[in-house]
Design an enzyme around this catalytic site. Structure first.
Site: not given
Ligand code: 13P
Length: 293
Positions: A78, A205, A224-225
């Site tokens: 990531d 999120s 993505n979370l």
């Molecule tokens: P959040 O923490 O807002 O879910 O974002 C996660 C993310 O995009 C990781 O790349």
């Protein structure tokens, strides 16, 4: 089985659903992801940030791949930053890497992304890049508009880089929002209409279930979370620690009697992992990835 991310996302695009991409960082979170995916028969992408141990997470993922070989899973770096992190993820056996040059100029983003794609594709590994910039939610009111993806740049970027999927900035942000999340659905529609490759939404999120469901319907395949999952885990651990420091355990092997004992660290971590998993399963259902294998 660990497979290249673009294979999971191609299927998602065909089937009109989204794949959850939770951030993982240790044995508990990786196991929780495999269990959630197995229980719901949903594909899953493990997003690993460089700081959380590239080699360690790759080994743990392989361990659970052997235990649950039926689960279709991709292991993705990531927000790949330094070239060394991306090369290490490839060496460690990740099936996908993200190169994030979203804060560089368009030209530098193209140049560095194209270099990584050449290298990763030669190793059979998928590449995600970001066009536009998904910022930090604590400064959402200041940065939301400035980073939005510009559709006029997309075709050029994709032709010059040959990436497998593209993270777009359509109004989400990483972390806990300052204000309310506002997604630019017309912009997402424009991007989805002109981009053949699967689209990725960062900052899932706190964006709201209705918004997230709609982003899938409007062309997002990977969400993505992080924050919502780790906050769910932390809240559960906090409540458990405060209220239930003593847990009930059998008094011995041949008795039905119980006694209490102080909760230990492993038990507390398990409480956190359960809550992380429950939240993840909520999102998998929301993205309609349940029952896809
Ligand atoms: P959040 O923490 O807002 O879910 O974002 C996660 C993310 O995009 C990781 O790349």
């Amino acid at each position: 089985m660990i497979i290249p991310m673009h294979q999971l996302l191609k299927e998602a695009k065909k089937g009109g659903y989204g794949v959850a991409a939770p951030n993982v960082f240790n044995r508990e979170t990786i196991e929780a992801c495999f269990l959630a995916a197995k229980e719901l028969r949903a594909p899953i992408i493990l997003d690993v940030a460089g700081v959380h141990g590239i080699y360690e997470c790759a080994e743990i993922a392989r361990f659970y791949e052997r235990r649950y070989p039926e689960v279709p899973v991709a292991v993705n770096l990531d927000h790949g930053g330094p070239f060394e992190d991306i090369a290490n993820a490839i060496r460690a056996g990740f099936s996908s890497v993200m190169i994030d040059r979203s804060q560089s100029s368009f030209e530098d983003n193209v140049k560095e992304t194209a270099e990584i794609v050449k290298f990763a594709h030669a190793c059979g590994i998928s590449v995600e890049a970001e066009l536009g910039h998904v910022g930090q939610a604590f400064e959402y009111d200041k940065t939301r508009d400035s980073g939005l993806t510009r559709p006029e740049e997309a075709a050029d970027f994709l032709a010059q880089t040959n990436v497998d999927c593209l993270a777009v900035a359509v109004g989400t942000s990483h972390g806990v929002y300052q204000g309310e999340c506002k997604i630019d659905f017309p912009l997402l529609d424009t991007l989805a209409a002109q981009i053949e490759q699967p689209l990725v939404l960062h900052g899932g999120s706190g964006s709201g279930d209705d918004n997230l469901r709609k982003t899938i319907e409007h062309g997002i395949q990977k969400v993505n979370l992080n924050t919502d999952l780790v906050m769910a885990g932390l809240d559960a651990m906090e409540a458990s620690y405060a209220n239930n420091l003593e847990i009930k355990v059998p008094k011995g092997v041949d008795t039905d009697e119980f006694t209490t004992k102080r909760m230990n660290m492993q038990q507390l971590f398990a409480v956190g992992a359960d809550a992380y998993k429950a939240k993840l399963m909520h999102y998998m259902k929301l993205f309609k990835s349940e029952g896809r294998w």
